[in-house]
Design a protein around this motif. Structure first.
Motif, PDB file in Angstrom:
ATOM      1  N   CYS A 166       0.834  -1.209   0.000  1.00  0.00           N
ATOM      2  CA  CYS A 166       0.000   0.000   0.000  1.00  0.00           C
ATOM      3  C   CYS A 166       0.867   1.255   0.000  1.00  0.00           C
ATOM      4  CB  CYS A 166      -0.935  -0.004   1.207  1.00  0.00           C
ATOM      5  SG  CYS A 166      -2.133  -1.362   1.206  1.00  0.00           S
ATOM      6  N   ASN A 167       1.964   1.236   0.766  1.00  0.00           N
ATOM      7  CA  ASN A 167       2.862   2.390   0.802  1.00  0.00           C
ATOM      8  C   ASN A 167       3.458   2.681  -0.567  1.00  0.00           C
ATOM      9  OD1 ASN A 167       2.395   2.469   3.536  1.00  0.00           O
ATOM     10  ND2 ASN A 167       4.440   1.819   4.149  1.00  0.00           N
ATOM     11  N   LEU A 198       2.923   8.175   8.249  1.00  0.00           N
ATOM     12  CA  LEU A 198       3.268   9.477   7.682  1.00  0.00           C
ATOM     13  C   LEU A 198       2.499   9.752   6.382  1.00  0.00           C
ATOM     14  CD1 LEU A 198       7.140   9.340   8.248  1.00  0.00           C
ATOM     15  CD2 LEU A 198       5.507  10.787   9.488  1.00  0.00           C
ATOM     16  N   ALA A 199       2.140   8.697   5.668  1.00  0.00           N
ATOM     17  CA  ALA A 199       1.398   8.849   4.401  1.00  0.00           C
ATOM     18  C   ALA A 199       0.349   7.746   4.335  1.00  0.00           C
ATOM     19  CB  ALA A 199       2.359   8.766   3.217  1.00  0.00           C
ATOM     20  N   PRO A 200      -0.760   7.875   5.100  1.00  0.00           N
ATOM     21  CA  PRO A 200      -1.694   6.757   5.298  1.00  0.00           C
ATOM     22  C   PRO A 200      -2.783   6.580   4.248  1.00  0.00           C
ATOM     23  CG  PRO A 200      -2.373   8.609   6.654  1.00  0.00           C
ATOM     24  CD  PRO A 200      -1.113   9.038   5.934  1.00  0.00           C
ATOM     25  N   ASP A 201      -2.922   7.524   3.333  1.00  0.00           N
ATOM     26  CA  ASP A 201      -4.117   7.522   2.484  1.00  0.00           C
ATOM     27  C   ASP A 201      -4.270   6.252   1.653  1.00  0.00           C
ATOM     28  OD1 ASP A 201      -4.590   9.959   3.550  1.00  0.00           O
ATOM     29  OD2 ASP A 201      -4.488  11.093   1.676  1.00  0.00           O
ATOM     30  N   SER A 202      -3.185   5.753   1.088  1.00  0.00           N
ATOM     31  CA  SER A 202      -3.299   4.588   0.214  1.00  0.00           C
ATOM     32  C   SER A 202      -3.699   3.343   0.995  1.00  0.00           C
ATOM     33  CB  SER A 202      -1.996   4.339  -0.537  1.00  0.00           C
ATOM     34  OG  SER A 202      -2.144   3.304  -1.485  1.00  0.00           O
ATOM     35  N   TYR A 203      -3.232   3.248   2.237  1.00  0.00           N
ATOM     36  CA  TYR A 203      -3.610   2.094   3.043  1.00  0.00           C
ATOM     37  C   TYR A 203      -5.070   2.170   3.485  1.00  0.00           C
ATOM     38  CZ  TYR A 203      -4.027  -1.048   7.001  1.00  0.00           C
ATOM     39  OH  TYR A 203      -4.478  -2.016   7.857  1.00  0.00           O
ATOM     40  N   LEU A 204      -5.547   3.349   3.846  1.00  0.00           N
ATOM     41  CA  LEU A 204      -6.894   3.500   4.387  1.00  0.00           C
ATOM     42  C   LEU A 204      -7.976   3.490   3.316  1.00  0.00           C
ATOM     43  CD1 LEU A 204      -6.198   6.266   7.069  1.00  0.00           C
ATOM     44  CD2 LEU A 204      -6.642   3.846   7.499  1.00  0.00           C
ATOM     45  N   LYS A 205      -7.597   3.713   2.072  1.00  0.00           N
ATOM     46  CA  LYS A 205      -8.578   3.798   1.003  1.00  0.00           C
ATOM     47  C   LYS A 205      -9.128   2.432   0.627  1.00  0.00           C
ATOM     48  CE  LYS A 205      -9.033   5.128  -3.864  1.00  0.00           C
ATOM     49  NZ  LYS A 205      -8.343   5.606  -5.081  1.00  0.00           N
TER      50      LYS A 205
END
Length: 376
Positions: free
Chosen positions: A37-38, A368-375
């Motif tokens: 995801c990252n 630090l950059a969570p959007d791709s994992y949470l989507k």
């Protein structure tokens, strides 16, 4: 600065674990699920195609390392028992190994609770993390193979980990053997049915890919729903709270964006999260020094806390959910505190960080950059 550090951390991880450079591949399923995801997120954020290549290369490595028997095991080939050609087409059909340092406990070996943590096998909650990673890869590439592999993994995991007890009630085991032939730990994981329900719903309701998998998860969803009906999910464990927050973000997206009728589940989750966060904050665990803390457990919490703003935006028209979220937003500062602490290089030099370097590195990057994992 946030994305820059996330990029630096993931570059280090890629070189250290054999995605780039000359190191032999070193794979661990939980860590690699977050890493996929990252890399997808970094590719989108930076426009650097190298990161998408890392994500897809990582998927291939995981399947060829953790989908096959260990080098120190007399068994060879795919753990599913499929031929080499069939295994290439269906790499998740036998599940995936955890990636622990030691081989699994032998059938004639007495269990040792301490040693079991270091021995290989399969964990259901690791498999659900990998399903989500494959789902994200399918979204990003529009390649239905990744979705199909996720659906096949969901189907085999449901069959292997779920059973009916003497009263006819559905139950789960926490850990299975590498070939899924026998349980290694019979107790049920606290959040395993919940992880299964939400991940199976995510896959079953995916737009555009369902017809490609030719797998119906309806029965699996019904079993997980039954087990969740009386579930109590509150916990003081930061990683567990983070998992509940992740779940709530995904459920909120299902309800509002995809029209899945699981609003009651969202309300239950938000109430359990509030109870959990209140208990965690009351213990003041973030006051301790780095050598007394486990970074990846705290970072699991900070990843989930980032989802609170997502949920708030999604449920603004739902009076009950919006009221619960207003109370939860008071805990937003936890993510900043945790990230600020573990972003300091000095705190990443102690043994508590280095003993779990790969998982800590990847989960700090996710936070630090969570959007791709949470989507979803």
């Amino acid at each position: 600065m946030t994305n820059e550090l996330a990029r630096e951390l993931m570059d280090e991880f890629a070189e250290r674990t054999g995605l780039s450079g000359h190191a032999s591949p070193r794979r661990y399923l939980w860590t690699d699920a977050f890493a996929v995801c990252n890399f997808v997120g970094l590719s989108r954020a930076t426009g650097d195609d190298r990161y998408l290549k890392f994500a897809l290369q990582l998927i291939d490595q995981v399947h060829h390392v953790l989908g096959r028997h260990r080098p120190d095991d007399p068994r060879q080939g795919w753990i599913s028992g499929l031929s080499d050609d069939e295994g290439e087409r269906h790499p998740t059909r036998g599940g995936l190994r955890i990636g622990k340092k030691l081989n699994e406990r032998a059938p004639d070996q007495l269990p040792d609770a301490r040693l079991e943590w270091e021995q290989d096998g399969q964990y259901f909650h690791y498999l659900t993390k990998w399903m989500h990673a494959l789902y994200r890869a399918s979204q990003e590439t529009e390649d239905a193979r990744y979705y199909r592999w996720a659906a096949e993994l969901a189907s085999v995991a449901h069959q292997a980990f779920t059973f009916s007890d003497s009263l006819g009630r559905n139950q789960m085991v926490w850990k299975m053997s590498i070939d899924l032939s026998r349980p290694l730990v019979n107790s049920m994981g606290h959040h395993d049915p919940l992880d299964g329900l939400i991940t199976f719903l995510e896959l079953q309701t995916a737009e555009g890919f369902v017809t490609q998998a030719d797998i119906d998860l309806t029965s699996a969803i019904m079993d997980m729903t039954e087990m969740c009906a009386q579930g109590r999910w509150a916990t003081e464990d930061p990683l567990g709270i983070g998992g509940l927050l992740d779940d709530a973000v995904r459920v909120a997206q299902m309800v509002v964006v995809h029209g899945v009728e699981v609003r009651d589940l969202l309300i239950r989750l938000l109430r359990e999260i509030e109870s959990s966060l209140r208990a965690f904050a009351g213990m003041s665990p973030l006051r301790y020094s780095a050598d007394q803390r486990l970074a990846f457990r705290e970072l699991g919490l900070s990843i989930g806390v980032h989802g609170l703003d997502w949920i708030a935006g999604l449920v603004s028209r739902d009076a009950d959910a919006a009221a619960l979220i207003r109370d939860l937003l008071a805990y937003r500062s936890l993510a900043e505190q945790i990230e600020e602490f573990w972003s300091q290089p000095l705190h990443r030099e102690n043994h508590s960080w280095m003993d779990h370097c790969d998982i800590n590195t990847v989960m700090l990057a996710t936070s630090l950059a969570p959007d791709s994992y949470l989507k979803i």
